[in-house]
Design a protein around this motif. Structure first.
Motif, PDB file in Angstrom:
ATOM      1  N   LYS A 142       0.833  -1.210   0.000  1.00 44.23           N
ATOM      2  CA  LYS A 142       0.000   0.000   0.000  1.00 44.23           C
ATOM      3  C   LYS A 142       0.862   1.252   0.000  1.00 44.23           C
ATOM      4  N   ARG A 143       1.899   1.275   0.825  1.00 46.02           N
ATOM      5  CA  ARG A 143       2.750   2.461   0.891  1.00 46.02           C
ATOM      6  C   ARG A 143       3.435   2.731  -0.442  1.00 46.02           C
ATOM      7  N   GLY A 144       3.863   1.669  -1.101  1.00 44.79           N
ATOM      8  CA  GLY A 144       4.504   1.837  -2.404  1.00 44.79           C
ATOM      9  C   GLY A 144       3.552   2.434  -3.422  1.00 44.79           C
ATOM     10  N   LEU A 145       2.317   1.959  -3.426  1.00 46.98           N
ATOM     11  CA  LEU A 145       1.318   2.502  -4.352  1.00 46.98           C
ATOM     12  C   LEU A 145       0.975   3.947  -4.013  1.00 46.98           C
ATOM     13  N   ASP A 146       0.926   4.264  -2.722  1.00 47.73           N
ATOM     14  CA  ASP A 146       0.656   5.643  -2.321  1.00 47.73           C
ATOM     15  C   ASP A 146       1.749   6.575  -2.846  1.00 47.73           C
ATOM     16  N   LEU A 147       3.000   6.122  -2.755  1.00 45.71           N
ATOM     17  CA  LEU A 147       4.115   6.937  -3.243  1.00 45.71           C
ATOM     18  C   LEU A 147       4.024   7.135  -4.752  1.00 45.71           C
ATOM     19  N   LEU A 148       3.713   6.058  -5.480  1.00 46.70           N
ATOM     20  CA  LEU A 148       3.559   6.177  -6.936  1.00 46.70           C
ATOM     21  C   LEU A 148       2.438   7.147  -7.276  1.00 46.70           C
ATOM     22  N   GLU A 149       1.336   7.038  -6.552  1.00 46.74           N
ATOM     23  CA  GLU A 149       0.191   7.912  -6.831  1.00 46.74           C
ATOM     24  C   GLU A 149       0.537   9.372  -6.548  1.00 46.74           C
ATOM     25  N   ALA A 150       1.470   9.582  -5.622  1.00 51.00           N
ATOM     26  CA  ALA A 150       1.903  10.942  -5.302  1.00 51.00           C
ATOM     27  C   ALA A 150       2.924  11.472  -6.309  1.00 51.00           C
ATOM     28  N   GLY A 151       3.263  10.650  -7.303  1.00 52.00           N
ATOM     29  CA  GLY A 151       4.180  11.084  -8.343  1.00 52.00           C
ATOM     30  C   GLY A 151       5.629  10.720  -8.107  1.00 52.00           C
ATOM     31  N   VAL A 152       5.906   9.933  -7.070  1.00 50.57           N
ATOM     32  CA  VAL A 152       7.273   9.508  -6.779  1.00 50.57           C
ATOM     33  C   VAL A 152       7.678   8.412  -7.761  1.00 50.57           C
ATOM     34  N   ALA A 153       8.865   8.519  -8.334  1.00 51.18           N
ATOM     35  CA  ALA A 153       9.354   7.511  -9.271  1.00 51.18           C
ATOM     36  C   ALA A 153       9.621   6.194  -8.538  1.00 51.18           C
ATOM     37  N   PRO A 154       9.485   5.054  -9.203  1.00 52.06           N
ATOM     38  CA  PRO A 154       9.682   3.759  -8.553  1.00 52.06           C
ATOM     39  C   PRO A 154      11.011   3.625  -7.804  1.00 52.06           C
ATOM     40  N   GLU A 155      12.105   4.074  -8.395  1.00 54.14           N
ATOM     41  CA  GLU A 155      13.412   3.958  -7.745  1.00 54.14           C
ATOM     42  C   GLU A 155      13.432   4.748  -6.433  1.00 54.14           C
ATOM     43  N   ASP A 156      12.860   5.950  -6.469  1.00 59.41           N
ATOM     44  CA  ASP A 156      12.816   6.772  -5.260  1.00 59.41           C
ATOM     45  C   ASP A 156      11.847   6.184  -4.236  1.00 59.41           C
ATOM     46  N   ALA A 157      10.747   5.651  -4.713  1.00 60.13           N
ATOM     47  CA  ALA A 157       9.788   5.016  -3.809  1.00 60.13           C
ATOM     48  C   ALA A 157      10.438   3.846  -3.088  1.00 60.13           C
ATOM     49  N   MET A 158      11.235   3.079  -3.808  1.00 61.51           N
ATOM     50  CA  MET A 158      11.944   1.946  -3.213  1.00 61.51           C
ATOM     51  C   MET A 158      12.863   2.417  -2.085  1.00 61.51           C
ATOM     52  N   ARG A 159      13.610   3.470  -2.353  1.00 61.19           N
ATOM     53  CA  ARG A 159      14.544   3.977  -1.348  1.00 61.19           C
ATOM     54  C   ARG A 159      13.796   4.466  -0.101  1.00 61.19           C
ATOM     55  N   GLN A 160      12.674   5.128  -0.312  1.00 61.08           N
ATOM     56  CA  GLN A 160      11.917   5.632   0.835  1.00 61.08           C
ATOM     57  C   GLN A 160      11.357   4.482   1.672  1.00 61.08           C
ATOM     58  N   LEU A 161      10.863   3.434   1.016  1.00 61.06           N
ATOM     59  CA  LEU A 161      10.309   2.299   1.741  1.00 61.06           C
ATOM     60  C   LEU A 161      11.356   1.603   2.610  1.00 61.06           C
ATOM     61  N   LEU A 162      12.559   1.498   2.087  1.00 65.34           N
ATOM     62  CA  LEU A 162      13.602   0.717   2.759  1.00 65.34           C
ATOM     63  C   LEU A 162      14.530   1.544   3.633  1.00 65.34           C
ATOM     64  N   ALA A 163      14.349   2.848   3.624  1.00 63.39           N
ATOM     65  CA  ALA A 163      15.300   3.746   4.274  1.00 63.39           C
ATOM     66  C   ALA A 163      15.564   3.391   5.737  1.00 63.39           C
ATOM     67  N   ASP A 164      14.517   3.118   6.523  1.00 65.25           N
ATOM     68  CA  ASP A 164      14.710   2.843   7.946  1.00 65.25           C
ATOM     69  C   ASP A 164      14.407   1.392   8.301  1.00 65.25           C
ATOM     70  N   ASP A 165      14.468   0.517   7.312  1.00 65.05           N
ATOM     71  CA  ASP A 165      14.174  -0.907   7.531  1.00 65.05           C
ATOM     72  C   ASP A 165      15.466  -1.624   7.935  1.00 65.05           C
ATOM     73  N   GLN A 166      15.550  -2.021   9.186  1.00 61.49           N
ATOM     74  CA  GLN A 166      16.754  -2.686   9.680  1.00 61.49           C
ATOM     75  C   GLN A 166      16.913  -4.097   9.086  1.00 61.49           C
ATOM     76  N   GLY A 167      15.825  -4.617   8.523  1.00 62.54           N
ATOM     77  CA  GLY A 167      15.901  -5.946   7.912  1.00 62.54           C
ATOM     78  C   GLY A 167      15.883  -5.896   6.396  1.00 62.54           C
ATOM     79  N   ARG A 168      16.274  -4.767   5.853  1.00 61.45           N
ATOM     80  CA  ARG A 168      16.156  -4.545   4.417  1.00 61.45           C
ATOM     81  C   ARG A 168      16.891  -5.590   3.592  1.00 61.45           C
ATOM     82  N   GLU A 169      17.984  -6.158   4.114  1.00 61.70           N
ATOM     83  CA  GLU A 169      18.740  -7.132   3.326  1.00 61.70           C
ATOM     84  C   GLU A 169      18.017  -8.465   3.192  1.00 61.70           C
ATOM     85  N   LEU A 170      16.920  -8.624   3.941  1.00 66.45           N
ATOM     86  CA  LEU A 170      16.082  -9.816   3.806  1.00 66.45           C
ATOM     87  C   LEU A 170      14.964  -9.619   2.784  1.00 66.45           C
TER      88      LEU A 170
END
Length: 354
Positions: free
Chosen positions: A71-99
């Motif tokens: 849902k958050r990824g789709l919200d970012l896309l709908e707000a005009g955020v590019a997929p690459e940037d949306a990815m970075r925002q989703l994972l920015a504070d994820d301590q388990g991102r490497e999983l």
């Protein structure tokens, strides 16, 4: 705690392998559709991985899945955020991102994917025109290569996006897919279409879940072809034979077919001299050929399930309250045959009674 946001397709046990999937996120700019298709060797994958929104794009969130990324990824896309940037925002504070593993695409066909370093091997992704495919715990990169080859081959063909994705997933599965053979398996597809209101205005035009099946991709394909009534979902041919002949004979006797005729014509019988097989084979062959021509003409008129017979069947069904909603035209099923036979033989018995 970020870990509190984790949601899994099934309850994790100490002996279970890490959750993993093999998915495609794609769009069709011409039709306006966005879709995700996925298969994995755990059950009920459809309730976690695929996320789509009409006019926005698609997200596949997998491998120790953080469901809210959909849902958050789709919200970012709908707000005009590019997929690459949306990815970075989703994972920015994820301590388990490497999983994690993610695939995101917007309606412009811009795609991005992330595969964390702790995903089970083989893991990776590929992007092509209007799609991204990603997977982990696969037998190897040849799985994604097969998917990409299939998608590239059907691009611009006019084939529906859902069918393209099903065939592509099937191609990847044929190359081995997820290597955890022996575990439960599932598959799912979601398609969003701005031209289809869906249910409650969600614009979800297609949602198929195969919660558990030995061949989930094949089962998903079967469901799609059958419910969409696509060519290939059934076998069919010209219907003719002695059963059709019997059907017409009974319908005629009850006044539903061939009312202009008198008695129902009997099938031609071979009247040739079988002794000619030895004494004059050429003449015997001429007799056989003549009989064959006569028999074929009889079959064409009385043993073919034609439009007139279909209409007669439908009249019988209606008059005997056998015309149920959803029945195809000219349905000859067990209920119909039983009713027809009962009335036919009752009339025959009545006619024979002095």
């Amino acid at each position: 705690m970020k870990n509190a946001l984790l949601a899994f397709a099934v309850t994790l046990s100490f002996a279970a392998p890490a959750r993993a999937t093999f998915s495609i996120a794609a769009v069709d700019p011409k039709s306006g559709e966005a879709a995700v298709i996925v298969t994995t060797r755990v059950p009920f994958v459809g309730r976690a991985v695929p996320w789509v929104r009409a006019g926005v794009g698609a997200v596949a969130t997998q491998s120790w899945t953080v469901v809210e990324y959909g849902k958050r990824g789709l919200d970012l896309l709908e707000a005009g955020v590019a997929p690459e940037d949306a990815m970075r925002q989703l994972l920015a504070d994820d301590q388990g991102r490497e999983l994690r593993q993610l695939g995101i695409i917007d309606m412009k066909g811009r795609a991005a994917a992330f595969t964390g370093k702790e995903n089970g091997a083989w893991a990776g992704s590929r992007q092509g025109r209007n799609y991204t495919v990603q997977g982990n715990i696969l037998v190897g990169p040849e799985v994604l290569d097969a998917v990409a080859t299939s998608l590239d081959a059907t691009e611009g063909s006019g084939m529906a996006l859902a069918e393209r994705l099903i065939l592509a997933l099937e191609a990847g599965q044929a190359r081995g897919g997820d290597k955890r053979w022996g575990y439960f398996q599932s598959a799912a597809i979601r398609v969003a279409d701005p031209k289809d209101p869906g249910r409650g205005g969600d614009h979800i035009s297609l949602a198929i879940d195969v919660g558990e099946h030995e061949e989930p991709v094949a089962e998903l394909k079967r469901i799609y072809y059958r419910t969409a009534r696509r060519l290939g979902y059934r076998s069919f041919s010209d219907v003719r034979g002695s059963d059709v002949l019997e059907l017409k004979r009974m319908l005629h006797a009850l006044g539903y077919w061939g009312k202009e005729m008198g008695a129902f014509p009997e099938a031609p019988k071979f009247a040739g001299d079988r002794a000619l097989m030895r004494t004059d084979p050429k003449k015997f062959r001429e007799q056989v050929d003549a009989f064959t021509k006569e028999a074929q003409a009889y079959e064409q008129q009385y043993a073919v399930y034609d439009v007139a017979t279909i209409e007669a069947v439908d009249r019988f069904r209606k008059e005997h309250k056998l015309d149920f909603e959803g029945n195809p035209r000219g349905l000859v099923d067990e209920r119909f045959v039983s009713a027809l036979r009962d009335r036919y033989y009752a009339k025959q018995k009545s006619a024979a009674t002095p």
